[in-house]
Scaffold this motif. Sequence first.
Motif, PDB file in Angstrom:
ATOM      1  N   THR A  60      67.524  56.117  50.983  1.00  0.00           N
ATOM      2  CA  THR A  60      66.842  57.074  50.112  1.00  0.00           C
ATOM      3  C   THR A  60      67.148  56.750  48.650  1.00  0.00           C
ATOM      4  O   THR A  60      66.250  56.769  47.802  1.00  0.00           O
ATOM      5  N   LYS A  63      65.033  53.748  47.534  1.00  0.00           N
ATOM      6  CA  LYS A  63      63.644  54.120  47.250  1.00  0.00           C
ATOM      7  C   LYS A  63      63.542  54.909  45.950  1.00  0.00           C
ATOM      8  O   LYS A  63      62.604  54.721  45.165  1.00  0.00           O
ATOM      9  N   GLU A  64      64.515  55.768  45.677  1.00  0.00           N
ATOM     10  CA  GLU A  64      64.516  56.544  44.435  1.00  0.00           C
ATOM     11  C   GLU A  64      64.722  55.637  43.223  1.00  0.00           C
ATOM     12  O   GLU A  64      64.111  55.848  42.168  1.00  0.00           O
ATOM     13  N   SER A 102      57.488  51.563  48.718  1.00  0.00           N
ATOM     14  CA  SER A 102      57.957  51.726  47.336  1.00  0.00           C
ATOM     15  C   SER A 102      57.497  50.604  46.410  1.00  0.00           C
ATOM     16  O   SER A 102      57.536  50.770  45.184  1.00  0.00           O
TER      17      SER A 102
END
Length: 169
Positions: A60, A63-64, A102
Amino acid sequence: MATYQIGYFVGSLSSKSINRILSKALIRLAPRDLEFNEIPIGNLPLYSPDYDEDYPPEATALKEAIAGSDAVLFVTPEYNRSIPGALKNAIDWASRPWGQNSFDHIPAAVIGASIGPIGTAVSQQSLRGVLSFCNARQMTAPEAYIRYSPGGLYRWWRGCRRSGGGVLE
């Protein structure tokens, strides 16, 4: 003056990575309106679709970090004429689950250093193929193939009006 956020990946996990040295040299040479943030890949578990319903925190965060970047830079070695497994694993995490890629439309650049005479030419082509499938918007010229030796990082580039070489200091 606007500042652009550049997320960068170092494809090698080695503590003595010449590609980490290269990334630092590139950051020193970059224009002031570019701000670089390394996107770590060493802590990711191996990707499996079994995680698609419940992404681990490391994936996560990956991806952020990409979502917070205006563009991404891949600084990678060449392992067995291809990209390192850890980098491919990170790309797999970032491009999944299906429909949540992404890398879709993100500007991307590729460079790398190796001790071999052709630098990372073959791994760059391999990585470009993966990034094409991920729909990243690649900077395709100039291409830089960098050969490392104890005396420095030597660069060769192709795709410019002039071809040549020199030392990155």
